[in-house]
Design a protein around this motif. Sequence first.
Motif, mmCIF file in Angstrom:
data_model
loop_
_atom_site.group_PDB
_atom_site.id
_atom_site.type_symbol
_atom_site.label_atom_id
_atom_site.label_comp_id
_atom_site.label_asym_id
_atom_site.label_seq_id
_atom_site.Cartn_x
_atom_site.Cartn_y
_atom_site.Cartn_z
ATOM 1 N N GLY A 40 69.707 32.507 53.931
ATOM 2 C CA GLY A 40 70.777 31.967 55.000
ATOM 3 C C GLY A 40 70.443 30.953 56.079
ATOM 4 N N SER A 41 69.066 30.623 56.047
ATOM 5 C CA SER A 41 68.582 29.631 57.227
ATOM 6 C C SER A 41 69.582 28.192 56.989
ATOM 7 N N GLU A 42 69.787 28.071 56.097
ATOM 8 C CA GLU A 42 70.418 26.571 55.711
ATOM 9 C C GLU A 42 71.872 26.848 56.109
ATOM 10 N N ALA A 43 72.442 28.036 56.160
ATOM 11 C CA ALA A 43 73.914 28.113 56.184
ATOM 12 C C ALA A 43 74.168 27.769 57.734
ATOM 13 N N PRO A 44 75.578 27.406 57.873
ATOM 14 C CA PRO A 44 76.534 27.099 56.778
ATOM 15 C C PRO A 44 76.349 25.520 56.474
ATOM 16 N N PRO A 45 75.503 24.709 56.963
ATOM 17 C CA PRO A 45 75.732 23.397 56.232
ATOM 18 C C PRO A 45 75.301 23.284 54.838
ATOM 19 N N GLY A 46 74.307 24.396 54.294
ATOM 20 C CA GLY A 46 74.086 24.133 52.848
ATOM 21 C C GLY A 46 74.830 25.183 52.112
ATOM 22 N N ASP A 47 75.839 25.825 52.659
ATOM 23 C CA ASP A 47 76.614 26.681 51.862
ATOM 24 C C ASP A 47 77.674 25.916 50.769
ATOM 25 N N GLY A 48 77.935 26.494 49.897
ATOM 26 C CA GLY A 48 78.896 25.741 48.918
ATOM 27 C C GLY A 48 80.224 25.865 49.351
ATOM 28 N N ARG A 49 81.155 25.499 48.390
ATOM 29 C CA ARG A 49 82.541 25.437 48.544
ATOM 30 C C ARG A 49 83.233 26.785 49.058
ATOM 31 N N TRP A 50 82.765 27.756 48.474
ATOM 32 C CA TRP A 50 83.444 28.995 48.973
ATOM 33 C C TRP A 50 82.644 29.962 49.563
ATOM 34 N N GLY A 51 81.662 29.294 50.370
ATOM 35 C CA GLY A 51 80.871 30.159 51.179
ATOM 36 C C GLY A 51 79.313 30.633 50.617
ATOM 37 N N PHE B 131 61.279 27.730 40.842
ATOM 38 C CA PHE B 131 59.981 27.462 41.655
ATOM 39 C C PHE B 131 59.110 26.631 40.759
ATOM 40 N N LEU B 132 59.361 26.235 39.472
ATOM 41 C CA LEU B 132 58.501 25.236 38.742
ATOM 42 C C LEU B 132 59.208 23.935 38.850
ATOM 43 N N ALA B 133 60.213 23.886 39.343
ATOM 44 C CA ALA B 133 60.947 22.258 39.215
ATOM 45 C C ALA B 133 60.730 21.472 40.346
ATOM 46 N N PRO B 134 60.664 20.367 39.998
ATOM 47 C CA PRO B 134 60.320 19.297 41.298
ATOM 48 C C PRO B 134 61.549 19.236 42.231
ATOM 49 N N PRO B 135 61.525 18.768 43.370
ATOM 50 C CA PRO B 135 62.298 18.807 44.404
ATOM 51 C C PRO B 135 63.854 18.292 43.913
ATOM 52 N N PRO B 136 63.958 17.036 43.230
ATOM 53 C CA PRO B 136 65.241 16.587 43.073
ATOM 54 C C PRO B 136 66.123 17.572 41.930
ATOM 55 N N LEU B 137 65.485 18.385 41.280
ATOM 56 C CA LEU B 137 66.168 19.212 40.438
ATOM 57 C C LEU B 137 66.340 20.754 40.853
ATOM 58 N N VAL B 138 66.185 20.977 42.238
ATOM 59 C CA VAL B 138 66.342 22.159 43.012
ATOM 60 C C VAL B 138 67.636 21.969 43.732
ATOM 61 N N LEU B 139 68.820 21.731 43.021
ATOM 62 C CA LEU B 139 70.003 21.568 43.608
ATOM 63 C C LEU B 139 70.807 22.505 43.117
ATOM 64 N N ALA B 140 72.078 23.138 43.569
ATOM 65 C CA ALA B 140 72.706 23.729 42.747
ATOM 66 C C ALA B 140 73.768 22.944 42.057
ATOM 67 N N SER B 141 73.791 21.800 42.673
ATOM 68 C CA SER B 141 74.674 20.769 41.651
ATOM 69 C C SER B 141 74.003 19.947 40.380
ATOM 70 N N PHE B 142 72.901 20.249 40.207
ATOM 71 C CA PHE B 142 71.999 19.632 39.094
ATOM 72 C C PHE B 142 72.463 20.505 37.939
ATOM 73 N N ARG B 143 72.843 20.146 36.652
ATOM 74 C CA ARG B 143 73.015 20.887 35.667
ATOM 75 C C ARG B 143 71.854 20.502 34.409
#
Length: 93
Positions: free
Chosen positions: A8-19, A61-73
């Motif tokens: 939760g250290s990035e919350a609320p700025p890092g939270d998703g649309r529904w919290g 934990f194995l992915a490079p930083p650009p792929l460590v996003l909830a928005s990446f599919r």
Amino acid sequence: GGFRRRVGSEAPPGDGRWGHSDMAGNVWEWTLDWFGPYTADCVNCADLTSGSSRVLRGGSFLAPPPLVLASFRNPQTPLQRANDFGTRCARTP
């Protein structure tokens, strides 16, 4: 290490649309969606039509930083298994 963060250290700025928070960086998370293009009017939807690949999100934990996003599919066949694949917890609002 330098990449650790308290829950939760990035919350609320890092939270998703529904919290929801802390959705990226541990393991790729299987979702209900079949992989396909987004539609322009999609707000809170899932692609439940059949396809050949499901969506994994969140990076790992194995992915490079650009792929460590909830928005990446990440499309994967449902039978694919790996030590950095997991599940996404969800609840009915």
